[in-house]
Motif scaffolding. Structure first.
Motif, mmCIF file in Angstrom:
data_model
loop_
_atom_site.group_PDB
_atom_site.id
_atom_site.type_symbol
_atom_site.label_atom_id
_atom_site.label_comp_id
_atom_site.label_asym_id
_atom_site.label_seq_id
_atom_site.Cartn_x
_atom_site.Cartn_y
_atom_site.Cartn_z
ATOM 1 N N PRO A 250 -9.790 -3.065 -2.641
ATOM 2 C CA PRO A 250 -8.659 -2.269 -3.879
ATOM 3 C C PRO A 250 -8.247 -0.953 -4.479
ATOM 4 C CG PRO A 250 -10.963 -3.717 -3.591
ATOM 5 C CD PRO A 250 -10.297 -2.952 -2.250
ATOM 6 N N ASN A 251 -8.590 -0.269 -3.676
ATOM 7 C CA ASN A 251 -8.070 1.052 -4.193
ATOM 8 C C ASN A 251 -6.896 1.865 -3.938
ATOM 9 O OD1 ASN A 251 -10.895 1.384 -5.172
ATOM 10 N ND2 ASN A 251 -12.040 2.386 -3.311
ATOM 11 N N GLY A 252 -6.097 0.194 -2.725
ATOM 12 C CA GLY A 252 -4.948 1.076 -2.055
ATOM 13 C C GLY A 252 -5.037 1.688 -0.765
ATOM 14 N N GLU A 253 -5.689 1.538 -0.540
ATOM 15 C CA GLU A 253 -6.558 1.931 1.003
ATOM 16 C C GLU A 253 -6.371 1.549 2.614
ATOM 17 O OE1 GLU A 253 -9.957 5.649 1.942
ATOM 18 O OE2 GLU A 253 -10.338 5.202 -0.333
#
Length: 136
Positions: free
Chosen positions: A87-90
């Motif tokens: 969800p954090n784009g990692e």
């Protein structure tokens, strides 16, 4: 007559032996829940058995199951590694234990209560492998 008894026992075991042979030489792999369904045992029971029998383990504070190297080397299990975006784009990787057909056949022999329905294991006849019906 012990010969007649042995012949009857062999005849009764033949379908199970054929199913185990078909499974152990088939292509593909199965997640732990899917393997439990094929073995006709509860997923929690299969996972508990595998964890206490040194098939799988978790690292400290880990949520994913990992296969013991000896079971990978024996051709019973393997790891599927997939990448995903959290969800954090990692970008992250996820390790998933998969049961190979040889492992399924072995588990069918050693897991308490496991049984394989020979009809369930018609692996040559996959339902999606058939050609579509011609339109009339």
């Amino acid at each position: 007559n012990t010969v007649a008894i042995r012949q009857r026992e062999l005849a009764e075991a033949a379908p199970k032996v054929a199913a185990l042979d078909r499974i152990s030489t088939a292509d593909g792999s199965y997640g732990l829940t899917e393997a439990a369904k094929i073995l006709q045992v509860k997923p929690k029971a299969l996972i508990a058995f595998m964890a206490t029998s040194q098939w799988i383990y978790r690292r400290n504070n880990g949520k994913n199951w990992l296969a013991y190297q000896a079971k990978i080397d024996a051709g019973y299990l393997w790891h599927k590694i997939a990448t995903y975006t959290d969800p954090n784009g990692e970008e992250k990787t996820r390790d998933t234990v998969k049961v190979l057909p040889k492992g399924l056949a072995k588990l069918a022999q050693i897991v308490p209560g496991a049984k394989i329905d020979p009809d369930l294991m018609q692996m040559e006849a996959r339902p999606f492998a058939q050609s579509p019906e011609p339109a009339s």
